[in-house]
Scaffold this motif. Sequence first.
Motif, PDB file in Angstrom:
ATOM      1  N   ARG A 529       0.826  -1.209   0.000  1.00  0.00           N
ATOM      2  CA  ARG A 529       0.000   0.000   0.000  1.00  0.00           C
ATOM      3  C   ARG A 529       0.864   1.265   0.000  1.00  0.00           C
ATOM      4  O   ARG A 529       0.652   2.184  -0.780  1.00  0.00           O
ATOM      5  N   ALA A 530       1.883   1.258   0.885  1.00  0.00           N
ATOM      6  CA  ALA A 530       2.761   2.431   0.956  1.00  0.00           C
ATOM      7  C   ALA A 530       3.606   2.564  -0.307  1.00  0.00           C
ATOM      8  O   ALA A 530       3.863   3.670  -0.790  1.00  0.00           O
ATOM      9  N   LEU A 531       4.037   1.433  -0.868  1.00  0.00           N
ATOM     10  CA  LEU A 531       4.827   1.470  -2.096  1.00  0.00           C
ATOM     11  C   LEU A 531       4.003   2.011  -3.252  1.00  0.00           C
ATOM     12  O   LEU A 531       4.498   2.813  -4.056  1.00  0.00           O
ATOM     13  N   ASN A 532       2.751   1.605  -3.348  1.00  0.00           N
ATOM     14  CA  ASN A 532       1.866   2.097  -4.402  1.00  0.00           C
ATOM     15  C   ASN A 532       1.721   3.617  -4.320  1.00  0.00           C
ATOM     16  O   ASN A 532       1.732   4.316  -5.333  1.00  0.00           O
ATOM     17  N   ARG A 533       1.611   4.100  -3.087  1.00  0.00           N
ATOM     18  CA  ARG A 533       1.489   5.541  -2.905  1.00  0.00           C
ATOM     19  C   ARG A 533       2.749   6.269  -3.377  1.00  0.00           C
ATOM     20  O   ARG A 533       2.664   7.286  -4.066  1.00  0.00           O
ATOM     21  N   ARG A 534       3.938   5.735  -3.018  1.00  0.00           N
ATOM     22  CA  ARG A 534       5.196   6.373  -3.439  1.00  0.00           C
ATOM     23  C   ARG A 534       5.346   6.348  -4.957  1.00  0.00           C
ATOM     24  O   ARG A 534       5.797   7.327  -5.570  1.00  0.00           O
ATOM     25  N   VAL A 535       4.976   5.207  -5.567  1.00  0.00           N
ATOM     26  CA  VAL A 535       5.108   5.091  -7.021  1.00  0.00           C
ATOM     27  C   VAL A 535       4.233   6.121  -7.730  1.00  0.00           C
ATOM     28  O   VAL A 535       4.670   6.784  -8.682  1.00  0.00           O
ATOM     29  N   LYS A 536       2.998   6.287  -7.263  1.00  0.00           N
ATOM     30  CA  LYS A 536       2.096   7.239  -7.902  1.00  0.00           C
ATOM     31  C   LYS A 536       2.556   8.679  -7.677  1.00  0.00           C
ATOM     32  O   LYS A 536       2.344   9.545  -8.539  1.00  0.00           O
ATOM     33  N   GLU A 537       3.193   8.926  -6.518  1.00  0.00           N
ATOM     34  CA  GLU A 537       3.729  10.264  -6.266  1.00  0.00           C
ATOM     35  C   GLU A 537       4.799  10.640  -7.290  1.00  0.00           C
ATOM     36  O   GLU A 537       4.997  11.811  -7.602  1.00  0.00           O
ATOM     37  N   LEU A 538       5.512   9.624  -7.820  1.00  0.00           N
ATOM     38  CA  LEU A 538       6.555   9.873  -8.809  1.00  0.00           C
ATOM     39  C   LEU A 538       5.995   9.946 -10.232  1.00  0.00           C
ATOM     40  O   LEU A 538       6.755  10.089 -11.187  1.00  0.00           O
TER      41      LEU A 538
END
Length: 545
Positions: A529-538
């Motif tokens: 979940r946290a990784l998905n958020r970071r990826v979308k932030e980029l």
Amino acid sequence: MPRPGARDPQAPVATADVSTAAESMPRGQRSAARPIPALTLVSHPTAARIGERLLLQGLLAGREVALSRNAPDFTRPGEPLGLPLGDPFLSRKPVLFVPVGEGVRVVPGDEGRCTCAGEPLHGGREFGPEELARGVPLEFSGRTVLLLHLAPPPEAHAPASLGMVGQSAALHGLRRHIERVADVDVPVLIRGETGAGKELVAQALHARSRRGGPFISVNLGAIPKELAAAELFGSVRGAFTGAQRDREGFFRAAQGGTLFLDEVGEASPEVQVMLLRVLETGEMYPVGASRPVATDVRLVAATDADLEAQIADGRFRAPLLHRLAGYELRIPPLRERREDIGPLFLHFARQELEALGEAHLLTPSDPYAPPWVPAALAVRLLLYPWPGNIRQLRNVAKQLVIGSRGQSFLELDARLAQELRLPQTAPHRTPPPGAPTPAPAPEPEAAARRKSTEVGEEELLAALRAHDWDVKKAAHHLGIARSSIYDLIERSPSIRLAGDLSVEELTLCFHACGGNLDEMVRRLEVSKRALNRRVKELGLVPKDA
């Protein structure tokens, strides 16, 4: 260390991710190496048949395959002849395996006689490619257990076993990489979880390269840090208090052979500097010596630690990692190769039975007798996540055999049943074509059964890995509150948060995994979940978005 003509140690590091055999092949050959749905015996009235396999090759041609007690034959990999299931309790009506896209639909001949993880397959059930990749346990008449999974296609020149039990695609890939690097004089770094068999891989490398020389195995985590330098590199008399004579050291003991350094992440800063010098120059200084000593040693190191995280924390030297990993091997955990669980269990159980004089239990004369490995136990072995991997499986096999001594079948006592308890999750069903996908039911927060202070870092890491870094499921498995597991992760130096990942590391991993979030989670070992958020932030778009 490096001999004349050896690979330049400054050359780029070669990394072998051996998660599948197909990944190690040239791009143009992968379509021809499509995995084949297969059935592997895990429980049978004749226990010695555990590990026999049936390749469902007709499914790749679009044909259904019928399985009955009388046909077709199951064989051991590499052997031309085999036998049908032959269990008299199996229904005479065949079970049908029907190709459905990239999945398989299993249609039982008799209702209620075929189950998956304890649930009857009423009317049949479809299993998709992801379920096939994980492995699906099928139980017939409460006696015979088969694992439906994907197997590598037959090869004209299959790799040698190298002393490793199993025929999974992941293990085939590992054997291939060992064969490729064994006779190349470069250091090798073996990565894998605890108990995955790293020393066995090191021995295979040694046997195919420096068979005539010694094989010296050293666990750096077991040597007191103040003595590690002298133990590894030797010392001269008077070098320190208590040094009353010259000490040879492990490097000189391994001269002309292989030195295996397990838990290399535990090396002290002093030892790291000295190892780096040996790898760069092929010379070492014994503690207290003024002249260097030349070495001719094949260095193989292993770790289950995240060395990149240790580098970021200043606990491990980046140049040393680059030198150690002249070629890198990853050993797949046992849960990623479930088709090897049955053959491995039989291998360890047979060793114990032979020591006890009870090997006859594997080949009973009465076909109506209950299986030596009960079906419920076989299913439990297949579904358990095995955080301790092969070492844990070997220990369980030994305890089961000894604890059931004198009986005609294995019996699971209360303590082992607690150790092998399965996560309480509902079995996943693939909906029929055209059916709407139901929304996932919310999971209630489990009441805490333990204090977070009772959970050690090793247990925490094993639970997170076993549940693919799903924090909620890991907390439920550990019996602690979900809020507490975040505190434990924060305090653990070996576990990273998605917020700790650099933009460069995230971007490189995203492209290396083709945008597959699940694969990124496995490589980076952080919450999805946290990784998905970071990826979308980029501004990156995940593959499954």
